[in-house]
Design an enzyme around this catalytic site. Structure first.
Site, PDB file in Angstrom:
ATOM      1  N   LYS A 183     -57.402 -11.721 -36.307  1.00 26.94           N
ATOM      2  CA  LYS A 183     -58.810 -11.781 -35.889  1.00 26.94           C
ATOM      3  C   LYS A 183     -59.614 -12.394 -37.012  1.00 26.94           C
ATOM      4  O   LYS A 183     -59.243 -12.272 -38.182  1.00 26.94           O
ATOM      5  CB  LYS A 183     -59.349 -10.369 -35.598  1.00 26.94           C
ATOM      6  CG  LYS A 183     -60.489 -10.365 -34.632  1.00 26.94           C
ATOM      7  CD  LYS A 183     -59.977 -10.589 -33.222  1.00 26.94           C
ATOM      8  CE  LYS A 183     -61.045 -10.413 -32.169  1.00 26.94           C
ATOM      9  NZ  LYS A 183     -60.433 -10.293 -30.830  1.00 26.94           N
TER      10      LYS A 183
HETATM   11  P1  NAD Z   1     -69.944 -12.401 -25.327  1.00 22.25           P
HETATM   12  O1  NAD Z   1     -70.599 -12.653 -26.626  1.00 22.25           O
HETATM   13  O2  NAD Z   1     -69.687 -13.539 -24.390  1.00 22.25           O
HETATM   14  O3  NAD Z   1     -70.784 -11.306 -24.498  1.00 22.25           O
HETATM   15  C1  NAD Z   1     -71.175 -10.079 -25.048  1.00 22.25           C
HETATM   16  C2  NAD Z   1     -72.160  -9.431 -24.065  1.00 22.25           C
HETATM   17  O4  NAD Z   1     -72.497  -8.127 -24.560  1.00 22.25           O
HETATM   18  C3  NAD Z   1     -73.471 -10.188 -23.916  1.00 22.25           C
HETATM   19  O5  NAD Z   1     -73.894 -10.145 -22.582  1.00 22.25           O
HETATM   20  C4  NAD Z   1     -74.431  -9.394 -24.801  1.00 22.25           C
HETATM   21  O6  NAD Z   1     -75.785  -9.555 -24.411  1.00 22.25           O
HETATM   22  C5  NAD Z   1     -73.921  -7.997 -24.530  1.00 22.25           C
HETATM   23  N1  NAD Z   1     -74.336  -7.006 -25.517  1.00 22.25           N
HETATM   24  C6  NAD Z   1     -74.400  -7.126 -26.849  1.00 22.25           C
HETATM   25  N2  NAD Z   1     -74.869  -6.001 -27.395  1.00 22.25           N
HETATM   26  C7  NAD Z   1     -75.098  -5.140 -26.371  1.00 22.25           C
HETATM   27  C8  NAD Z   1     -75.582  -3.800 -26.265  1.00 22.25           C
HETATM   28  N3  NAD Z   1     -75.925  -3.123 -27.359  1.00 22.25           N
HETATM   29  N4  NAD Z   1     -75.677  -3.232 -25.039  1.00 22.25           N
HETATM   30  C9  NAD Z   1     -75.329  -3.910 -23.936  1.00 22.25           C
HETATM   31  N5  NAD Z   1     -74.870  -5.168 -23.960  1.00 22.25           N
HETATM   32  C10 NAD Z   1     -74.748  -5.773 -25.169  1.00 22.25           C
HETATM   33  O7  NAD Z   1     -68.574 -11.634 -25.689  1.00 22.25           O
HETATM   34  P2  NAD Z   1     -67.265 -11.527 -24.786  1.00 22.25           P
HETATM   35  O8  NAD Z   1     -66.365 -12.644 -25.158  1.00 22.25           O
HETATM   36  O9  NAD Z   1     -67.635 -11.265 -23.373  1.00 22.25           O
HETATM   37  O10 NAD Z   1     -66.611 -10.227 -25.428  1.00 22.25           O
HETATM   38  C11 NAD Z   1     -67.007  -8.919 -25.038  1.00 22.25           C
HETATM   39  C12 NAD Z   1     -65.961  -7.929 -25.508  1.00 22.25           C
HETATM   40  O11 NAD Z   1     -64.702  -8.285 -24.935  1.00 22.25           O
HETATM   41  C13 NAD Z   1     -65.726  -7.905 -27.022  1.00 22.25           C
HETATM   42  O12 NAD Z   1     -65.366  -6.590 -27.401  1.00 22.25           O
HETATM   43  C14 NAD Z   1     -64.531  -8.817 -27.191  1.00 22.25           C
HETATM   44  O13 NAD Z   1     -63.816  -8.543 -28.387  1.00 22.25           O
HETATM   45  C15 NAD Z   1     -63.743  -8.450 -25.960  1.00 22.25           C
HETATM   46  N6  NAD Z   1     -62.751  -9.451 -25.552  1.00 22.25           N
HETATM   47  C16 NAD Z   1     -63.117 -10.720 -25.277  1.00 22.25           C
HETATM   48  C17 NAD Z   1     -62.153 -11.634 -24.860  1.00 22.25           C
HETATM   49  C18 NAD Z   1     -62.510 -13.046 -24.457  1.00 22.25           C
HETATM   50  O14 NAD Z   1     -61.629 -13.730 -23.905  1.00 22.25           O
HETATM   51  N7  NAD Z   1     -63.713 -13.502 -24.669  1.00 22.25           N
HETATM   52  C19 NAD Z   1     -60.809 -11.250 -24.766  1.00 22.25           C
HETATM   53  C20 NAD Z   1     -60.476  -9.921 -25.040  1.00 22.25           C
HETATM   54  C21 NAD Z   1     -61.463  -9.029 -25.424  1.00 22.25           C
END
Ligand code: NAD
Length: 441
Positions: A131
């Protein structure tokens, strides 16, 4: 046995007065790393894992911290700190996302890298976990600044990455655009195009069909599978989703398409609740046009935290880590939690939820669809041959179903919860590889 001095500040006492010494694990110390260690230890204890393998898995093999300058649009030069942590080199090259955020730290990356190892092992992918990311507020940076930051970060971590060494992917606040810049920077350095250096790229640059929806779709496939075991269906379920980014927005749309009632959603700006179900198309259009949920005109506006406590059947945290903790786990009002985010539930909350009979489908299983399709992308790039979208979705479903069946079996065998069972399956696989490779030299 695990070194008991490691837990709950034990080494701080041992080392009191000897400030020149660093406690084992001191480099990675963070609240999130402690969560990862706690989860690992529960599963390792159940497996009776030997001390040397335990020690090798408790700390990352390799970590790089970099400080680098980026010129802002107004000409001022600002310094940024970035990281790349590789948890284990035993299983193949390492794989894991890169994120931008104000809380990015070595300790956060170390915890997330450890979870990536277990996620890949659980899905049978030939990768160890990694990561990385840059500590910054991406909302304060223009597109040009983000491009310069991404390119400089890519060249700073160049010595430890490569298509057969470590392959980054999107994570929080990064997506196809950043992957394209990253791929181009790496390719410029080596002198020829290297699409397989990152996954989650645009299709035209060697990306794959389905990667953009893979994580969210995987969450939905896992939920469907678990429901099938309970003779239930998604149709008619009341679902609350925290986060509307890469992952959360796909979860909302896919579940709504399958007949679920989305009763609450939130993003960083606000929360919205509608007991009768939100108009998902309207939510998506609003967020798509404005970037944020703020001022969405329908439903009842609530605080972000209240979304987690909305009465529903299934709660999907899809935003940040440590959202369900000791202080709100008793207020959670659902039957099942499916962790789309990494690390959204703390160990204390896990214990409270277990007492309350609320099952938690853990991150290492529920959101593994992303890295699984990333693996498909990497394979296609290596083969220089593209698969059809349908084949990707079929393989994804199959691989997740098999992983879920393994976890289900281990849960029964060990008499434990979903998270510990998932970690146990994964740890046993990595431990076996460690034993077979023995120790060099
Ligand atoms: P992203 O940045 O695209 O979206 C994050 C979302 O969370 C946004 O809508 C943001 O406004 C919201 N957010 C932030 N703080 C917040 C709060 N305090 N309360 C409510 N909403 C809040 O990120 P993502 O890629 O969707 O990732 C989200 C999670 O999924 C992370 O934990 C990431 O590690 C995990 N993840 C992502 C992927 C991927 O393919 N992108 C894969 C596995 C896991």
């Amino acid at each position: 046995m695990q070194d008991e001095r490691r837990g709950a500040g034990g080494w701080d006492e041992v080392l009191a007065g000897e400030r020149h010494l660093v406690a084992p694990g001191g480099e990675w110390r963070s609240a999130l790393y402690r969560v990862a260690v706690d989860q690992f230890s529960r599963a390792a204890d159940l497996l009776d894992l030997e001390d040397d393998v335990r020690a090798r898995l408790l700390e990352p093999r390799r970590a790089l911290a970099v400080n680098f300058p980026v010129r802002r649009d107004d000409g001022v030069v600002e310094s940024f700190t970035g990281y790349r942590v590789q948890h284990t080199l035993t299983m193949g090259p390492t794989k894991g996302g890169m994120r931008y955020g104000p809380g990015v730290s070595m300790g956060e990356c170390a915890a997330l890298a450890m979870w990536m190892t277990f996620k890949c092992a659980l899905l049978g992918l030939p990768f160890g976990g990694a990561k990385g990311g840059v500590r910054c507020d991406p909302n304060r940076l223009s597109e040009g600044e983000l491009e310069r930051l991404t390119r400089r970060y890519a060249s700073e971590i160049f010595p430890i990455i490569g298509p057969d060494r470590d392959i980054p992917a999107p994570d929080m606040a990064t997506g196809e655009r950043e992957m394209a810049w990253f791929m181009d920077t790496y390719s410029q350095q080596v002198g020829h195009p290297v699409p397989e250096i990152v996954t989650g790229k645009p299709l035209v640059l060697g990306g794959t069909e389905g990667r953009d929806i893979a994580t969210g779709l995987g969450v939905v496939f896992c939920l469907e599978d678990v429901l099938r075991g309970r003779s239930e269906r998604v149709d008619g379920l009341r679902v609350a989703v925290q986060g509307l980014g890469n992952v959360g927005s796909v979860v909302v749309r896919e579940l709504a398409d399958r007949g679920a009632r989305i009763v609450a959603v939130s993003d960083v700006t606000t929360g919205v609740v509608a007991e009768a179900g939100l108009d998902v198309d309207a939510v998506m259009e609003w967020v798509g046009e404005r970037g944020f949920l703020r001022d969405f005109p329908r439903g009842t506006v609530v605080g972000r935290r209240e979304v987690l406590e909305t009465p529903c059947d299934v709660l999907v945290p899809a935003a940040l880590e440590s959202q369900i903790a000791g202080d709100n786990a008793r207020e959670i009002d659902c039957r099942l939690i499916v962790e789309a985010a990494n690390g959204p539930t703390t160990p204390e909350a896990d214990r409270i939820l277990a007492q309350r009979g609320i099952d938690v489908i853990p991150d290492v299983l529920a959101n593994a669809g992303g890295v699984t399709v990333s693996y498909f992308e990497w394979v296609q790039d290596q083969q220089k041959y593209s698969w059809q979208g349908e084949e990707i979705v079929t393989r994804l479903r199959l691989q997740l179903n098999e992983a879920l069946a393994r976890v289900h079996g281990e849960r029964r065998r060990l008499g434990t919860d979903w998270r510990t069972a998932a970690q146990a399956v994964a740890i046993a696989r990595v431990a076996e590889a460690s034993r077979l490779r023995t120790i060099y030299p």
